[in-house]
Motif scaffolding. Structure first.
Motif, PDB file in Angstrom:
ATOM      1  N   ALA A  65       0.840  -1.209   0.000  1.00  0.00           N
ATOM      2  CA  ALA A  65       0.000   0.000   0.000  1.00  0.00           C
ATOM      3  C   ALA A  65       0.870   1.253   0.000  1.00  0.00           C
ATOM      4  O   ALA A  65       0.572   2.233  -0.698  1.00  0.00           O
ATOM      5  N   GLU A  66       1.956   1.224   0.787  1.00  0.00           N
ATOM      6  CA  GLU A  66       2.875   2.368   0.800  1.00  0.00           C
ATOM      7  C   GLU A  66       3.532   2.551  -0.564  1.00  0.00           C
ATOM      8  O   GLU A  66       3.725   3.685  -1.022  1.00  0.00           O
ATOM      9  N   ARG A  67       3.860   1.451  -1.203  1.00  0.00           N
ATOM     10  CA  ARG A  67       4.497   1.549  -2.525  1.00  0.00           C
ATOM     11  C   ARG A  67       3.550   2.155  -3.536  1.00  0.00           C
ATOM     12  O   ARG A  67       3.939   3.025  -4.333  1.00  0.00           O
ATOM     13  N   ASP A  85       6.225  14.217   1.306  1.00  0.00           N
ATOM     14  CA  ASP A  85       6.493  13.796   2.679  1.00  0.00           C
ATOM     15  C   ASP A  85       5.783  12.478   2.975  1.00  0.00           C
ATOM     16  O   ASP A  85       4.558  12.429   3.043  1.00  0.00           O
ATOM     17  N   PRO A  86       6.545  11.379   3.152  1.00  0.00           N
ATOM     18  CA  PRO A  86       5.891  10.081   3.438  1.00  0.00           C
ATOM     19  C   PRO A  86       5.067  10.088   4.722  1.00  0.00           C
ATOM     20  O   PRO A  86       4.184   9.251   4.880  1.00  0.00           O
ATOM     21  N   GLN A  87       5.358  11.015   5.636  1.00  0.00           N
ATOM     22  CA  GLN A  87       4.638  11.062   6.897  1.00  0.00           C
ATOM     23  C   GLN A  87       3.515  12.092   6.899  1.00  0.00           C
ATOM     24  O   GLN A  87       2.904  12.337   7.947  1.00  0.00           O
ATOM     25  N   ARG A  92      -0.456  11.452   2.598  1.00  0.00           N
ATOM     26  CA  ARG A  92       0.152  10.165   2.236  1.00  0.00           C
ATOM     27  C   ARG A  92      -0.329   9.058   3.158  1.00  0.00           C
ATOM     28  O   ARG A  92      -0.613   7.927   2.710  1.00  0.00           O
ATOM     29  N   ARG A  93      -0.410   9.344   4.463  1.00  0.00           N
ATOM     30  CA  ARG A  93      -0.852   8.299   5.404  1.00  0.00           C
ATOM     31  C   ARG A  93      -2.296   7.896   5.136  1.00  0.00           C
ATOM     32  O   ARG A  93      -2.634   6.704   5.152  1.00  0.00           O
ATOM     33  N   ARG A  94      -3.158   8.896   4.921  1.00  0.00           N
ATOM     34  CA  ARG A  94      -4.562   8.562   4.645  1.00  0.00           C
ATOM     35  C   ARG A  94      -4.696   7.810   3.329  1.00  0.00           C
ATOM     36  O   ARG A  94      -5.531   6.898   3.204  1.00  0.00           O
ATOM     37  N   ALA A  95      -3.899   8.190   2.330  1.00  0.00           N
ATOM     38  CA  ALA A  95      -3.954   7.482   1.045  1.00  0.00           C
ATOM     39  C   ALA A  95      -3.515   6.032   1.201  1.00  0.00           C
ATOM     40  O   ALA A  95      -4.146   5.114   0.657  1.00  0.00           O
ATOM     41  N   ALA A  96      -2.425   5.792   1.946  1.00  0.00           N
ATOM     42  CA  ALA A  96      -1.959   4.421   2.167  1.00  0.00           C
ATOM     43  C   ALA A  96      -3.001   3.613   2.934  1.00  0.00           C
ATOM     44  O   ALA A  96      -3.246   2.443   2.623  1.00  0.00           O
ATOM     45  N   THR A  97      -3.614   4.231   3.933  1.00  0.00           N
ATOM     46  CA  THR A  97      -4.666   3.544   4.686  1.00  0.00           C
ATOM     47  C   THR A  97      -5.850   3.199   3.787  1.00  0.00           C
ATOM     48  O   THR A  97      -6.413   2.095   3.870  1.00  0.00           O
ATOM     49  N   ALA A  98      -6.216   4.143   2.919  1.00  0.00           N
ATOM     50  CA  ALA A  98      -7.336   3.894   2.006  1.00  0.00           C
ATOM     51  C   ALA A  98      -7.021   2.755   1.041  1.00  0.00           C
ATOM     52  O   ALA A  98      -7.877   1.903   0.770  1.00  0.00           O
TER      53      ALA A  98
END
Length: 423
Positions: free
Chosen positions: A138-140, A319-321, A325-331
């Motif tokens: 998901a992060e990738r 910014d990865p943090q 970005r965090r909400r997108a990875a979670t989604a």
């Protein structure tokens, strides 16, 4: 045709060239071995009649080796440099081979029924979900999407985007009348009592201001009194006005049904009605709107909106943090979870992917296959021949080796049968 220098080849092609040379050596060694056996058996056949069988096998082996050497060589070049017809097939018929390959791929692989059968047998949604639900994946996906979005944002022309924002603002924000919708919105607020909180806030601020600014009332009324009025009376008047103001504000604050509150409600009702139905009020609001949002200001507003949005988005995407970005990875991970657990969603996704792929194949399969044809046509004949030979040449040398062995066996069998039948 001079071969490509070794240092210009990729490591994989260099390894293929070494393997090809080894197999060519093995096939040539088999031919030379058969030739040596033939010479020895031919020389001593009269002394040892049984060597006739060995000579026949060696003859057959040499014939098979030479025939297969000719066949393999004719694919890539003229044997011994002699322009024999139907040799050097690949360089001479490169374009035709490309067209044939393209037609084969188009008719046998790029068919709607073939693609549909393959995709229907593949759980696309489940596999995608299992991959996406892994946090690292998901992060990738988020990182790759952020990089693409950043590239698009940087590639966009600021002037063009500002023009679009300005046009949209004029069309949807400035051109329509503000009075009727603003009046309707104000009416709904007043009817629901949602403005009472704003009134309370205003009263609290006035009360706080009065508590800290009593000196502002000094001379507010007394300076308008006749000069013969004693100063003590003047101070009394000012203090009385201040105290009455404090009492008035306190009464408004304490009484939700205070007449002042009713007056504010009535004024807002009348204003709401005027904004919706009074041409004069609507016209004054439109004049004020046009005065505020004249052409330069709209342009400046569009530039400010775009620059602020672009800067903020680029910073968040880089910014990865960042929260984005965090909400997108979670989604993305949540989508993966749903794809692995929601059967209805799986069916919809699988159907959509299959239908989309079949549509694209049916509509564009000729264009897709033409990539093969056009690419082969652009290749240099010598380079194409060398690359194909590096890919399959090693395996073709086994044909030469097998031809030597099969030829030897065939020669031995033919000689043996002839001896048995004819003596």
């Amino acid at each position: 045709m001079a071969p490509t220098p070794t240092h210009l080849l990729s490591p994989a092609d260099q390894e293929r060239r070494r393997a090809l040379r080894v197999m060519k050596g093995v096939a040539l060694g088999a031919l030379l071995g058969m030739a040596a056996v033939f010479l020895v058996s031919f020389a001593f056949e009269e002394q040892v009649p049984a060597l006739a069988y060995v000579r026949a096998a060696a003859e057959g082996g040499m014939v098979g080796a030479l025939a297969d050497w000719f066949a393999v060589t004719a694919l890539f070049r003229h044997p011994l440099g002699i322009p024999i017809p139907h040799t050097a097939i690949i360089p001479n018929r490169k374009d035709e081979i490309g067209r044939t390959l393209g037609e084969f791929v188009e008719t046998e692989f790029l068919r709607g029924d073939v693609v549909r059968a393959k995709l229907e047998a593949t759980a696309v949604a489940v596999r995608a979900g299992e991959w996406l639900r892994v946090p690292a994946h998901a992060e990738r996906v988020t990182a790759e999407g952020s990089a693409m979005a950043s590239g698009i944002l940087r590639a966009l022309s600021d002037d063009d985007v500002q023009d679009v924002i300005e046009e949209l603002a004029r069309e949807h924000l400035i051109a329509p009348e503000w009075g009727p919708p603003l009046g309707a919105w104000l009416g709904r607020i007043v009817d629901s009592g949602a403005h009472h909180g704003a009134v309370d806030l205003g009263v609290d601020n006035i009360e706080a201001w009065l508590a800290g600014n009593q000196t502002a009332f000094t001379g507010l009324v007394s300076r308008r009194l006749p000069a013969w009025v004693p100063s003590i009376a003047q101070r009394l008047v000012d203090d009385t006005v201040y105290n009455e103001a404090v009492k008035f504000v306190a009464a408004i604050k304490a009484d939700p049904q205070h007449p002042a509150r009713k007056a504010i409600d009535g004024y807002l009702h009348r204003l709401s009605d005027s904004l919706q139905h009074d041409p004069a009020t609507i016209g004054r609001l439109e004049d004020a709107k046009i005065a505020v949002f004249d052409s330069p200001r709209v342009r400046e507003l569009a530039a400010e909106v775009w620059n602020t949005a672009k800067t903020g988005l680029l910073a968040s995407l880089a910014d990865p943090q960042s929260g984005l970005r965090r909400r997108a990875a979670t989604a993305v991970a949540e989508i993966g979870d749903r794809l692995t657990t929601d059967a209805a969603l799986q069916r919809r996704v699988d159907t959509w992917v299959t239908d989309a792929a079949v549509f694209l194949v049916d509509r564009y399969r000729h264009d897709i296959a033409s990539i093969i044809t056009d690419t082969v046509e652009r290749w240099d004949p010598a380079e194409t021949t060398e690359k194909i030979e590096l890919m399959v040449g090693r395996d073709l040398q086994y044909i030469r080796l097998n031809g030597t062995i099969v030829g030897a066996l065939a020669g031995l069998i033919i000689f043996t049968v002839a001896q048995a039948l004819l003596g």
